[in-house]
Design an enzyme around this catalytic site. Sequence first.
Site, PDB file in Angstrom:
ATOM      1  N   THR A 275     -42.342 -18.517 141.714  1.00  0.00           N
ATOM      2  CA  THR A 275     -42.387 -17.149 142.261  1.00  0.00           C
ATOM      3  C   THR A 275     -42.116 -16.185 141.095  1.00  0.00           C
ATOM      4  O   THR A 275     -43.028 -15.857 140.354  1.00  0.00           O
ATOM      5  CB  THR A 275     -41.355 -16.956 143.398  1.00  0.00           C
ATOM      6  OG1 THR A 275     -40.064 -17.331 142.943  1.00  0.00           O
ATOM      7  CG2 THR A 275     -41.735 -17.765 144.617  1.00  0.00           C
TER       8      THR A 275
ATOM      9  N   THR B 207     -32.221 -20.208 145.239  1.00  0.00           N
ATOM     10  CA  THR B 207     -33.587 -20.165 145.757  1.00  0.00           C
ATOM     11  C   THR B 207     -34.361 -21.127 144.928  1.00  0.00           C
ATOM     12  O   THR B 207     -35.035 -20.756 143.974  1.00  0.00           O
ATOM     13  CB  THR B 207     -34.273 -18.828 145.592  1.00  0.00           C
ATOM     14  OG1 THR B 207     -33.520 -17.862 146.274  1.00  0.00           O
ATOM     15  CG2 THR B 207     -35.652 -18.858 146.238  1.00  0.00           C
TER      16      THR B 207
ATOM     17  N   ASN C  76     -35.673  -6.906 140.956  1.00  0.00           N
ATOM     18  CA  ASN C  76     -35.167  -7.033 142.319  1.00  0.00           C
ATOM     19  C   ASN C  76     -35.162  -5.733 143.109  1.00  0.00           C
ATOM     20  O   ASN C  76     -34.915  -5.731 144.309  1.00  0.00           O
ATOM     21  CB  ASN C  76     -33.796  -7.685 142.301  1.00  0.00           C
ATOM     22  CG  ASN C  76     -33.945  -9.156 142.004  1.00  0.00           C
ATOM     23  OD1 ASN C  76     -34.575  -9.868 142.776  1.00  0.00           O
ATOM     24  ND2 ASN C  76     -33.429  -9.598 140.866  1.00  0.00           N
TER      25      ASN C  76
ATOM     26  N   SER D 141     -42.718  -9.949 147.298  1.00  0.00           N
ATOM     27  CA  SER D 141     -43.451 -11.138 147.747  1.00  0.00           C
ATOM     28  C   SER D 141     -43.008 -12.371 146.992  1.00  0.00           C
ATOM     29  O   SER D 141     -42.172 -12.282 146.127  1.00  0.00           O
ATOM     30  CB  SER D 141     -44.943 -10.929 147.551  1.00  0.00           C
ATOM     31  OG  SER D 141     -45.216 -10.796 146.177  1.00  0.00           O
TER      32      SER D 141
END
Lengths: 389, 389
Positions: free
Chosen positions: B149, B182, B384, B389
């Site tokens: 990501t 994450t 951030n 997305s």
Amino acid sequence: MSVTFAKGFRAAGVEAGVSAVAGKKDVALVVNDGPLDAAAGVFTSNRFCAAPVRYSRKAVADGHVKAVILNSGGANACTGQAGYDQSAATAEQVAALVGCAAMDVAVCSTGLIGELLPLDNVLAGARAAHGALAATERAGADASLAIMTTDTRPKTVEIEGAGYRIGGMVKGSGMIAPQLATMLCVITTDAVVSAGQLQAALGAAVDASFNRIDVDGCMSTNDTVLLLASGASGVEPDKDEFNRLVARACADLARQIIGDGEGSSHDVRITVTGATTEDAALACGRAVAASNLLKCAISGNDPNWGRIVSSIGTVPESVAPYDPDQVSVDVNGVRICDGGKPGRDRSEVDMTPREVHIDIDLHAGEAQATVWTDDLTLDYVHINADYES
Amino acid sequence: MSVTFAKGFRAAGVEAGVSAVAGKKDVALVVNDGPLDAAAGVFTSNRFCAAPVRYSRKAVADGHVKAVILNSGGANACTGQAGYDQSAATAEQVAALVGCAAMDVAVCSTGLIGELLPLDNVLAGARAAHGALAATERAGADASLAIMTTDTRPKTVEIEGAGYRIGGMVKGSGMIAPQLATMLCVITTDAVVSAGQLQAALGAAVDASFNRIDVDGCMSTNDTVLLLASGASGVEPDKDEFNRLVARACADLARQIIGDGEGSSHDVRITVTGATTEDAALACGRAVAASNLLKCAISGNDPNWGRIVSSIGTVPESVAPYDPDQVSVDVNGVRICDGGKPGRDRSEVDMTPREVHIDIDLHAGEAQATVWTDDLTLDYVHINADYES
């Protein structure tokens, strides 16, 4: 007006060359002319507490304080015995000027950790401040200016009670987190109250105010909140009213700290309702207030509720029982998370106001709590990548 | 090579239009061709765990996994029953393609919280990935690209054991904190090991690696670490060596996450020695790793030890007994805090290397622990404040 709003107090703020910032006032003095000298204090729980905190804790222990000397430009923290000796020498200088015992003088310092103070400047500043003492609005304002570090504006409060007054000043902008913050606070009153009553009022007020704000999750070595009573009004206040007004003074000053949080562009109120206990609500609120990701999102005007629920998801069930599938989140009045799922569209949220309201309903009970935080901005990083004094 | 380094595994990574980033691979598939299909998993402890986590936890529970389907571009978290149904439908599609039970397929997702996936794209991606499955180096690399990501580079590991191999891939860059992050991680081995042995090896390895890194203090809803064994080497490994190599694989991947932390300019190793227990050392290390103020200072190449000691000063004495006046702090080999006071001058510290080493000696015992973090930079806030997305 600040601390001189209450009768029986004189104050001063002078430039003494303690701070590296040229032209900045950096030594403040507050003197209680009585007739009472009752005092209470709340201090940082950081185990590396600074020399002035160690000194002032002793000075306040007997419930009597005649004067408070405060400096910006240096925290005098992690400075060993030599630092403690500096705090004691400063108190002795003030005691000689005011005509009291050194143990009736409280000392507060704020600035960089790990360096001794320029003691000669501090002592000269104490003498100059003593010469400038006055009970005027200007003198109180000068004191509130002298304790500022990264603050962009002075923070003061004035409250009128039934025949008595409460005044106060605070500094604090970064290194702000429960318990307490990098904050120095002096609150004065001319009400006739005992040291025990002051301590009870202050403890409860601090718990509901300064202990519920969080700029950056960092606890300071120097936090000090003092409450001094002169009794000069001659009025013995109703106890409940007095407690309420002290709580209001602390809440007002705490709110001003958030309003001036380092680099902040939003003040964020987080209210958790529907909790089983106040502690549960508080734990969830604190978890949200500590989320760097959420705080960055808010600085970008993004009501990112995923970062809100993932934060309360870190609170153990033993602390805050709730069912994730029942939780709702409103941001600025728009329910964008409903029953743990997407609610109304996030585009409906107006994020332009400085104040952002996050309302989380756990749907698990009747208790609630509110905490305040700031957003995390480029300016916060700028300020704290470069902070040296 | 990534997950295809171990024999018995095929992989693929394809572009399926799940991510909003045009041209980005966003669906990965890993298939275990056996003869074994032993599996173990560690998942986020966030109470708002995502739909794929809830599905995969069930899939792994019996110790058997034939295939793992992973997507970037959407976390499928806080999406309720509809989200769970998406994870289940994705597993069913893969099961039909591979020829196994849907409960032998694990599902992993990463991206924005609070939105359903474009399911048709995910299912089409699964079919395309199945068609592209290969045991090649390229296929493993494609899979590691498809799970990225905000990562700026793929993160893989290859370790050669005595007659067997371990390969792996991970994604993770922000929302990284204990417990887990994450992060999605798939580690493969062709050793002959049972599911129970895999779980024991993985649990210990995760505890000493992914659970000791902290980019931003934020815990994700989607963390998943899977360890799959094909047994294709025919070799039953020495148990201790196998555990050591799994631990090394996890440590290597965790270190790569820190090296790619969002916006970071420094990787920071914090080692606490002289503690009474490992938990005490870990609590102190984690407190330092969580300090925004310190992390900003490091981004400004400032070895601000005051922010280090004030962080360990927040750890309760009941958790980590030590005497603040005994604590020393070395930054990049220079003892700038000695006995709780200033040591050598901070100007002696060279802060230009990307890696910064902070060594804290509590002088209270024999235990130690190491955690890793990143600095907090302007780019972190940029990333951030704008992440969508």
